[in-house]
Design an enzyme around this catalytic site. Structure first.
Site, short mmCIF file in Angstrom:
data_model
loop_
_atom_site.label_atom_id
_atom_site.label_comp_id
_atom_site.label_asym_id
_atom_site.label_seq_id
_atom_site.Cartn_x
_atom_site.Cartn_y
_atom_site.Cartn_z
N ILE A 72 -6.12 4.33 3.28
CA ILE A 72 -4.70 3.91 2.70
C ILE A 72 -3.54 4.62 3.63
O ILE A 72 -3.52 5.69 3.88
CB ILE A 72 -4.75 4.38 1.22
CG1 ILE A 72 -5.73 3.93 0.60
CG2 ILE A 72 -3.41 3.75 0.67
CD1 ILE A 72 -6.14 4.49 -0.80
N CYS A 73 -2.52 3.59 3.76
CA CYS A 73 -1.37 4.11 4.27
C CYS A 73 -0.25 3.10 3.88
O CYS A 73 -0.30 2.36 2.81
CB CYS A 73 -1.21 4.12 5.71
SG CYS A 73 -1.41 2.41 6.83
N ARG A 74 0.85 3.05 4.52
CA ARG A 74 2.03 2.16 4.17
C ARG A 74 1.69 0.56 4.08
O ARG A 74 1.77 0.10 3.21
CB ARG A 74 3.33 2.63 4.73
CG ARG A 74 4.50 1.84 4.36
CD ARG A 74 5.69 2.32 5.21
NE ARG A 74 7.01 1.32 4.84
CZ ARG A 74 6.97 0.29 5.30
NH1 ARG A 74 6.16 -0.17 6.24
NH2 ARG A 74 7.86 -0.57 5.06
#
Length: 113
Positions: A72-74
């Site tokens: 997960i990231c932005r």
């Protein structure tokens, strides 16, 4: 009827709704957030684990090999890099969260703020 026009996730990606469905079914997922500490503090997925991308290669031993890892990231870019790194390190069940935390929030799914 016209679902073939809708963009489908790549084979190594998963949508936020699919993650939520798997969690609801009790599947063992390791939610790996690779953003920076400040970003994580602003909002993150419940039960996710923060390991910033720059530290990931040094902390591989803390990541389970017997769970499906959701990176997960932005927006999905850094987590794509993280997913590739994990696969090269021998992790076989790794998926990138398509659209990242932005897509998760847009889907109205729970966040810790």
């Amino acid at each position: 009827m016209f679902n073939f026009f809708r963009a489908q996730p790549k084979q190594d990606e998963i949508t936020p709704v699919e993650v939520q469905q798997r969690l609801a079914q009790g599947e063992r997922l390791y939610l790996l957030d690779v953003r920076e500490r400040e970003e994580y503090a602003e909002a993150h997925i419940p039960d996710s684990v923060l390991i910033p991308l720059g530290q990931l290669s040094r902390k591989l031993s803390s990541i389970p090999k017997d769970a499906t890892i959701i990176a997960i990231c932005r927006s999905g870019n850094r987590s794509g890099v993280a997913a590739d790194l994990l696969r090269r390190a021998g992790y076989s069940n790794v998926l990138n969260l398509r659209g990242g935390i932005i897509a998760w929030a847009r889907a109205g799914l729970p966040l810790v703020m």
